[in-house]
Scaffold this motif. Structure first.
Motif, PDB file in Angstrom:
ATOM      1  N   MET A   1       0.776  -1.117   0.102  1.00 19.20           N
ATOM      2  CA  MET A   1      -0.136  -0.080   0.115  1.00 19.20           C
ATOM      3  C   MET A   1       0.749   1.207   0.027  1.00 19.20           C
ATOM      4  N   ASN A   2       0.291   2.314  -0.757  1.00 19.70           N
ATOM      5  CA  ASN A   2       1.159   3.640  -0.768  1.00 19.70           C
ATOM      6  C   ASN A   2       0.597   4.738  -0.179  1.00 19.70           C
ATOM      7  N   ALA A   3      -0.251   4.491   0.676  1.00 19.50           N
ATOM      8  CA  ALA A   3      -1.176   5.684   1.394  1.00 19.50           C
ATOM      9  C   ALA A   3      -0.091   6.659   1.922  1.00 19.50           C
ATOM     10  N   GLU A   4      -0.407   7.757   1.691  1.00 18.98           N
ATOM     11  CA  GLU A   4       0.527   8.760   2.381  1.00 18.98           C
ATOM     12  C   GLU A   4       0.058   9.312   3.886  1.00 18.98           C
ATOM     13  N   PRO A   5       1.260   9.541   4.491  1.00 21.74           N
ATOM     14  CA  PRO A   5       0.962   9.785   5.991  1.00 21.74           C
ATOM     15  C   PRO A   5      -0.102  11.120   6.246  1.00 21.74           C
ATOM     16  N   ARG A   6      -0.836  11.002   7.222  1.00 25.52           N
ATOM     17  CA  ARG A   6      -1.729  11.783   7.307  1.00 25.52           C
ATOM     18  C   ARG A   6      -1.717  12.396   8.730  1.00 25.52           C
ATOM     19  N   ALA A   7      -2.301  13.509   9.363  1.00 28.80           N
ATOM     20  CA  ALA A   7      -1.725  14.108  10.516  1.00 28.80           C
ATOM     21  C   ALA A   7      -2.750  13.481  11.352  1.00 28.80           C
ATOM     22  N   ILE A   8      -2.209  13.199  12.718  1.00 25.29           N
ATOM     23  CA  ILE A   8      -2.953  12.518  13.688  1.00 25.29           C
ATOM     24  C   ILE A   8      -2.999  13.589  14.813  1.00 25.29           C
ATOM     25  N   GLU A   9      -4.003  13.972  15.275  1.00 28.07           N
ATOM     26  CA  GLU A   9      -4.060  14.997  16.484  1.00 28.07           C
ATOM     27  C   GLU A   9      -4.604  14.383  17.741  1.00 28.07           C
ATOM     28  N   THR A  10      -5.001  13.410  17.856  1.00 26.61           N
ATOM     29  CA  THR A  10      -5.436  12.650  19.018  1.00 26.61           C
ATOM     30  C   THR A  10      -4.940  11.109  19.123  1.00 26.61           C
ATOM     31  N   VAL A  11      -4.241  10.701  20.308  1.00 24.41           N
ATOM     32  CA  VAL A  11      -4.003   9.532  20.380  1.00 24.41           C
ATOM     33  C   VAL A  11      -4.158   8.994  21.629  1.00 24.41           C
ATOM     34  N   LEU A  12      -4.317   7.642  21.799  1.00 19.84           N
ATOM     35  CA  LEU A  12      -4.386   7.000  23.042  1.00 19.84           C
ATOM     36  C   LEU A  12      -3.374   6.206  23.098  1.00 19.84           C
ATOM     37  N   ILE A  13      -2.557   5.971  24.281  1.00 21.83           N
ATOM     38  CA  ILE A  13      -1.523   5.154  24.496  1.00 21.83           C
ATOM     39  C   ILE A  13      -2.162   4.000  25.702  1.00 21.83           C
ATOM     40  N   VAL A  14      -1.961   2.991  25.165  1.00 20.49           N
ATOM     41  CA  VAL A  14      -2.584   1.854  26.167  1.00 20.49           C
ATOM     42  C   VAL A  14      -1.063   1.086  26.751  1.00 20.49           C
ATOM     43  N   GLY A  15      -0.954   1.473  27.934  1.00 19.77           N
ATOM     44  CA  GLY A  15       0.542   0.835  28.308  1.00 19.77           C
ATOM     45  C   GLY A  15       1.421   1.852  28.644  1.00 19.77           C
ATOM     46  N   THR A  16       1.890   2.202  29.613  1.00 23.11           N
ATOM     47  CA  THR A  16       2.651   3.317  29.865  1.00 23.11           C
ATOM     48  C   THR A  16       4.046   2.802  30.458  1.00 23.11           C
ATOM     49  N   GLY A  17       4.576   1.834  29.796  1.00 14.89           N
ATOM     50  CA  GLY A  17       6.012   1.330  30.146  1.00 14.89           C
ATOM     51  C   GLY A  17       6.972   2.081  29.156  1.00 14.89           C
TER      52      GLY A  17
END
Length: 368
Positions: free
Chosen positions: A1-17
């Motif tokens: 796949m050759n999808a271009e990166p898109r901006a991500i504005e909100t992220v959830l991190i599960v696992g804070t190691g």
């Protein structure tokens, strides 16, 4: 796949190691809003205090991307639970094994179109959120494994994540990934631990003679045994195959050395040849490890300089190199036992070695 990166504005991190918090810190440097979740509330609090984000509220709107930073055996269940609540538009993970969580996710009935498995090839021998660093991924490869059913938008979100973390995206098939990391990461960790285990009951005389060689070989053996047991269990077959091959080489070398120890001169030649062959193959393998920024291996000249164990010494050293127009490609320090000084080994381009040595001597540094 050759999808271009898109901006991500909100992220959830599960696992804070280590890895999860490092991802969060890297994203925060780019202004991404990060929510943190972990079964251990204390880990979330510490990661939040370090500036990694705020505790996740399940009542909030879906985030752009959820990053599941848990051991590989638990990725699929987390993915299913998060998808059931609509926690995110897209999902990825950072586990060091790929075939297992992908197969488990499919078996559980997860939505595979919104999920792209991933694995940043970065880490430290320390663990936990306190060891996290925003720059840990810079220039490092980040494997990702898009499936045929992965939506282009999901792939684009993961590529955006990799880009924001400063890593280099590497598309790879899951089983090929697992065989590769068994060779370059998982089996070496076990081998380093086997060498380090010999030191557990070593004499004070032996430990007093320890130098940079044994430190280099055993550095990664300082990792969390519980975490590494989980990682190795998730990639058991490929790791076992590499360890068996290493064990065969070591057994052959030990047998040859036994023959040398008890034999006469006629026997010593052929026997020691097996050891020489292993050492030569080791030279070949080591020379193939990619160099700086993942490029081809480079041979650097090493300029050794004695450094006092005082504040600011390294800063002065680097300033001399800067003023001389010499880029330091790598540096390692070896402290002198019982003395307030050590030796700094500065790796530079061969053509710059003499200029750096002269500049250091001119500023009063002792260059052997």
């Amino acid at each position: 796949m050759n999808a271009e990166p898109r901006a991500i504005e909100t992220v959830l991190i599960v696992g804070t190691g280590l890895i999860g918090t490092s991802v969060a810190l890297a994203l925060r440097e780019h202004g991404v809003t990060v929510a943190l979740a972990d079964r251990d509330p204390a880990a979330v609090r510490l990661a939040s205090e370090l500036g990694a984000g705020a505790a996740w509220s399940q009542d909030g709107p879906p985030v752009d991307l959820a990053v599941i930073a848990v051991p590989p055996q638990y990725v699929a269940q987390w993915l299913l639970d998060l998808q059931k609540t609509g926690a995110a538009r897209f999902y990825t993970d950072v586990a060091s094994v790929k075939a297992l969580p992908i197969a488990q996710a499919a078996a559980l009935g997860c939505d595979m179109s919104s999920y792209v498995a991933g694995h940043p090839l970065a880490g430290r021998e320390r663990s936990g959120p306190a060891a996290a660093r925003a720059d840990i991924f810079l220039g490092r490869p980040w494997a990702y494994c898009p499936a045929p059913e992965s939506a282009p938008e999901a792939v684009a979100a993961v590529l955006s994540l990799i880009d924001l973390c400063g890593a280099n995206p590497v598309p790879v098939e899951p089983s090929a990934h697992d065989e590769a990391v068994a060779l370059v990461s998982h089996a070496p960790h076990v081998a380093a631990s086997a060498v380090a285990a010999r030191l557990a009951e070593a004499s004070e005389t032996a430990l007093g003679l320890a130098g940079p060689g044994v430190r280099d070989v055993t550095r990664v053996a300082g990792g969390d045994p519980r975490l590494w047991t989980v990682i190795l269990s998730g990639n058991a077959r490929p790791v076992a195959e590499v360890l068996e091959a290493v064990a065969d080489d070591l057994h052959a070398a030990a047998r040859a050395l036994r023959e040398v120890a008890v034999g006469d001169g006629a026997q010593a030649g052929p026997a020691i040849g097996e050891v020489t062959d292993l050492l030569r193959r080791g030279n070949t393998g080591q020379s193939r490890i990619p160099g700086k920024h993942g490029g081809p291996p480079r041979s650097y000249a090493v300029v050794q300089v004695l450094v006092g164990d005082r504040p600011g010494e390294l800063a002065r050293l680097f300033q001399v190199a800067k003023d001389a127009g010499v880029n330091i490609e790598d540096v390692r320090l070896e402290h002198a036992p019982g003395l307030p000084l050590g030796a700094a080994e500065l790796s530079v381009q061969p053509e710059a070695a003499e200029a750096l040595a002269e500049a250091l001597r001119a500023h009063g540094w002792h260059v052997p």
